[in-house]
Write a protein that holds these residues in place. Structure first.
Motif, short mmCIF file in Angstrom:
data_model
loop_
_atom_site.label_atom_id
_atom_site.label_comp_id
_atom_site.label_asym_id
_atom_site.label_seq_id
_atom_site.Cartn_x
_atom_site.Cartn_y
_atom_site.Cartn_z
N LEU A 32 0.83 -1.34 -0.10
CA LEU A 32 0.13 -0.05 0.03
C LEU A 32 0.94 1.28 0.05
O LEU A 32 0.55 2.22 -0.59
CB LEU A 32 -0.91 0.02 1.18
CG LEU A 32 -2.27 -1.03 1.13
CD1 LEU A 32 -2.65 -1.02 2.55
CD2 LEU A 32 -3.00 -0.68 0.13
N VAL A 33 1.89 1.17 0.67
CA VAL A 33 2.86 2.35 0.74
C VAL A 33 3.50 2.32 -0.70
O VAL A 33 3.70 3.70 -0.97
CB VAL A 33 4.02 2.24 1.75
CG1 VAL A 33 4.95 3.20 1.52
CG2 VAL A 33 3.51 2.18 3.26
N ILE A 36 0.81 3.98 -2.81
CA ILE A 36 0.60 5.57 -2.69
C ILE A 36 1.94 6.24 -3.31
O ILE A 36 1.97 7.34 -3.79
CB ILE A 36 0.45 5.97 -1.23
CG1 ILE A 36 -1.03 5.10 -0.76
CG2 ILE A 36 0.31 7.30 -1.05
CD1 ILE A 36 -1.34 5.11 0.66
N ASP A 37 2.98 5.80 -2.96
CA ASP A 37 4.22 6.32 -3.54
C ASP A 37 4.28 6.39 -4.96
O ASP A 37 4.63 7.52 -5.54
CB ASP A 37 5.39 5.41 -3.17
CG ASP A 37 6.81 6.29 -3.02
OD1 ASP A 37 7.10 6.78 -4.17
OD2 ASP A 37 7.50 5.82 -2.16
N GLY A 38 3.77 5.43 -5.90
CA GLY A 38 3.61 5.50 -7.32
C GLY A 38 2.64 6.64 -7.58
O GLY A 38 2.86 7.27 -8.62
N PHE A 39 1.65 6.53 -7.03
CA PHE A 39 0.40 7.57 -7.08
C PHE A 39 1.27 8.90 -7.21
O PHE A 39 0.99 9.54 -7.83
CB PHE A 39 -0.66 7.18 -6.35
CG PHE A 39 -1.78 8.27 -6.39
CD1 PHE A 39 -2.94 7.78 -7.09
CD2 PHE A 39 -1.96 9.73 -6.13
CE1 PHE A 39 -4.03 8.56 -7.27
CE2 PHE A 39 -2.88 10.32 -6.32
CZ PHE A 39 -4.09 10.10 -6.96
N ASP A 40 1.63 9.34 -6.00
CA ASP A 40 2.34 10.68 -5.72
C ASP A 40 3.32 11.01 -6.79
O ASP A 40 3.50 12.04 -7.07
CB ASP A 40 2.83 10.81 -4.13
CG ASP A 40 1.48 10.91 -3.25
OD1 ASP A 40 0.20 10.88 -3.84
OD2 ASP A 40 1.84 11.60 -2.11
N THR A 41 4.26 10.06 -7.12
CA THR A 41 5.46 10.11 -7.77
C THR A 41 4.75 10.46 -9.28
O THR A 41 5.37 11.46 -10.19
CB THR A 41 6.30 9.05 -7.87
OG1 THR A 41 6.88 8.72 -6.44
CG2 THR A 41 7.50 9.49 -8.86
N GLN A 42 3.84 9.65 -9.52
CA GLN A 42 2.98 9.97 -11.15
C GLN A 42 2.27 11.11 -11.19
O GLN A 42 2.17 11.83 -12.25
CB GLN A 42 2.51 8.85 -11.45
CG GLN A 42 1.69 8.77 -12.84
CD GLN A 42 2.67 8.76 -13.72
OE1 GLN A 42 3.36 7.97 -13.88
NE2 GLN A 42 2.87 9.81 -14.65
N SER A 43 1.79 11.56 -10.09
CA SER A 43 0.83 12.79 -10.15
C SER A 43 1.27 13.99 -10.90
O SER A 43 0.37 14.65 -11.67
CB SER A 43 0.51 13.14 -8.73
OG SER A 43 1.35 13.65 -7.92
N ILE A 44 2.49 14.48 -10.56
CA ILE A 44 2.86 15.53 -11.26
C ILE A 44 2.98 15.64 -12.78
O ILE A 44 2.76 16.49 -13.27
CB ILE A 44 4.52 16.24 -10.72
CG1 ILE A 44 4.91 17.72 -10.99
CG2 ILE A 44 5.40 15.15 -10.79
CD1 ILE A 44 3.93 18.55 -10.70
N VAL A 103 3.34 17.13 2.90
CA VAL A 103 3.66 18.02 1.80
C VAL A 103 2.85 18.02 0.41
O VAL A 103 2.69 18.88 -0.17
CB VAL A 103 5.29 18.17 1.37
CG1 VAL A 103 5.66 18.92 0.39
CG2 VAL A 103 6.11 18.16 2.92
N THR A 104 2.54 16.66 0.20
CA THR A 104 1.62 16.79 -1.02
C THR A 104 0.22 17.33 -0.96
O THR A 104 -0.07 17.91 -1.71
CB THR A 104 1.32 15.12 -1.39
OG1 THR A 104 2.43 14.39 -1.48
CG2 THR A 104 0.39 15.02 -2.25
N LEU A 105 -0.01 17.13 0.45
CA LEU A 105 -1.35 18.05 0.47
C LEU A 105 -1.21 19.66 0.54
O LEU A 105 -2.13 20.34 0.26
CB LEU A 105 -1.90 17.85 2.08
CG LEU A 105 -2.62 16.64 2.26
CD1 LEU A 105 -3.37 16.41 3.87
CD2 LEU A 105 -4.11 16.45 1.50
N LEU A 106 -0.16 20.07 0.74
CA LEU A 106 0.38 21.38 0.39
C LEU A 106 0.55 21.92 -0.80
O LEU A 106 0.32 23.21 -1.12
CB LEU A 106 1.64 21.76 1.48
CG LEU A 106 1.50 21.79 2.93
CD1 LEU A 106 2.87 22.04 3.54
CD2 LEU A 106 0.25 22.57 3.54
N GLY A 186 -2.23 13.19 -1.06
CA GLY A 186 -1.78 13.41 0.25
C GLY A 186 -2.76 12.94 1.51
O GLY A 186 -2.01 12.61 2.38
N GLY A 187 -3.77 12.78 1.33
CA GLY A 187 -4.78 12.36 2.20
C GLY A 187 -4.54 10.84 2.25
O GLY A 187 -4.68 10.34 3.67
N LEU A 188 -4.33 9.87 1.22
CA LEU A 188 -4.03 8.53 1.48
C LEU A 188 -3.05 7.94 2.64
O LEU A 188 -3.18 7.11 3.35
CB LEU A 188 -4.07 7.92 0.18
CG LEU A 188 -5.20 7.82 -0.74
CD1 LEU A 188 -4.89 7.15 -2.08
CD2 LEU A 188 -6.21 7.12 -0.16
#
Length: 453
Positions: A32-33, A36-44, A103-106, A186-188
């Motif tokens: 799961l970590v 979420i890491d992949g989701f956040d890395t890809q998001s930008i 920091v993702t939430l910010l 950021g929430g997940l």
């Protein structure tokens, strides 16, 4: 398994039982970590075209944005890899997850490229810092006979998160704007953080090495093992700097080749995931198909990891399996540039490229975890991933420079495919090094002394 009369290795405890609920309680949270890491890395990469349009900046500007986040990931992997071997896997993992969640939430509150660079750098520290912990923990709680498959499956969470990121972004951005992607990303992790704190155990091997028999005993009881904590044979602690130890006792050639494979494979992975949406749209592919191309790439990586992981576990020469996959993956990457504005062709080429090149990269992570012993595992993984992140920085920035210079899609993806072929060459060489190291380890001591005169 009956209680032993003498010291036993923790691998013996794992191999004596089945993969039960306790081990799944480690593997699933780590997956799961990774997701979420992949989701956040890809998001930008997914929101870059919309941010560029919103702020009125050129798309090529985002090469630096992509790169700074990956530079943060590089430093995070180096730093947290070292501290995980010194202070434990779990506390470092909790800190890393908390950092990238907050920091993702910010991120949605920033309104300029310099501010975006700052938040992506700090986010990258947490994203990169989480990887050594989850890879080391999963490896250390998985029976040796299934380790490559299980570690690879766990790390499939990373491309799965990127796939979900593509699907979520395609739905959320038209309705709620690009900011919504970061609220989800950021929430997940912050929701997952209490679960990790309460349920995830510390590494049993780390506790044995640290002499924490009370903590090790609790873990053995949770596993249902009759073995006493005092009977677990602790692996020796590093006698010098963990980083320097990566180059001693015959490890140097393997370490350098693993670094090269990770450098090239992450270079191509991050170049593809960050630039496919932009370059594909410039060739006439629709916005939805361009985003889904990245999803197809990562979905292919998941299936490739499962397939190649099984093959490497069963093969006596796993490096050859991965080397062949890298070569064929390079051809598929070159085919991405030949899609000619066809969304269907783009999706197929991305899927095959992910199946082979990204699948091989995910299995390489398991190979790294098995290459180093407990005292060096998180450092070895962290520094390999960190050096890989250098390639991850070079890839997107290089893509930005080439796009800004007017390079078209065919040439861009042909060059990227050559990186996959380079990883194949390094993987073939790694197979030779591993075989020589195993042969050296099997030479009886008396023969070594005799040979030395």
């Amino acid at each position: 398994m009956s209680s032993p009369s003498g010291p036993v290795g923790f691998d013996s405890v794992l191999d004596a039982g089945r993969l039960g609920r306790f081990q799944l309680g480690v593997i699933v949270p780590c997956a799961l970590v990774a997701m979420i890491d992949g989701f956040d890395t890809q998001s930008i990469g997914l929101v870059a075209p919309d941010i560029a349009a919103d702020w009125g900046v050129r798309p090529a500007t985002f090469g630096l944005v992509f790169g700074i986040g990956l530079f943060g990931g590089l430093l995070g992997a180096f730093l947290f890899g070292l501290t995980s071997d010194r202070y434990g896997r779990k506390p470092n993992l909790l800190v890393a997850v908390g950092v990238f969640g907050v920091v993702t939430l910010l991120t949605p509150v920033v309104d300029s490229v310099p501010e975006l660079l700052a938040v992506r750098f700090v986010t990258g520290l947490g994203l990169g810092g989480a990887l050594p912990g989850i890879i080391a923990l999963t490896s250390e709680y998985t029976p040796a006979r299934r380790r490559a498959t299980i570690v690879g499956l766990m790390f499939c969470g990373f491309p799965l998160g990127a796939v979900l990121g593509g699907l979520v972004a395609a739905r959320l951005i038209p309705v709620l704007g690009w900011q919504a992607v970061f609220y989800v990303g950021g929430g997940l992790p912050l929701l997952l953080l209490p679960v990790l704190a309460l349920r995830l155990p510390e590494s049993a091997r780390f506790l044995a090495m640290a002499g924490d028999h009370a903590g090790l005993g609790r873990i053995l009881r949770r596993m249902g093992s009759p073995v006493r904590a005092e009977d677990i044979e602790a692996e020796p602690a590093a006698t010098r700097s963990p980083v320097a130890s990566l180059f001693t006792d015959g490890r140097a050639p393997g370490t350098l080749l693993l670094w090269l494979v990770m450098f090239l494979s992450l270079l191509l992975a991050y170049l593809l995931t960050n630039w496919i949406p932009i370059v594909a749209r410039q060739t006439g592919v629709g916005a939805a198909s361009a985003i889904l191309g990245v999803a197809a790439l990562n979905f292919g990586g998941i299936l490739g990891c499962v397939t190649l992981g099984r093959l490497t576990d069963r093969s006596r020469r796993p490096t050859r399996v991965l080397a062949v996959a890298y070569v064929l993956g390079g051809l598929a990457i070159a085919a991405i540039g030949q899609s000619g504005g066809s969304g269907g062709t783009l999706l197929l080429a991305c899927f095959v490229a992910g199946l082979l090149s990204l699948g091989a990269q995910l299995c390489t992570v398991a190979l790294i975890a098995g290459f180093y012993e407990t005292a060096l595992r998180a450092t070895g993984v962290g520094w390999s991933v960190g050096v890989g992140r250098i390639g991850g920085i070079v890839g997107p920035v290089l893509g930005g420079l080439l796009v800004a210079a007017g390079m078209g899609a065919p040439s861009l993806f042909l060059l990227t495919g050559l990186a996959s072929v380079g990883a194949a060459v390094a993987m073939f060489a790694l197979g030779t090094v591993r075989a020589a190291r195993r042969a050296s380890a099997e030479v009886p001591t008396e023969r070594v002394l005799d040979a030395g005169g």
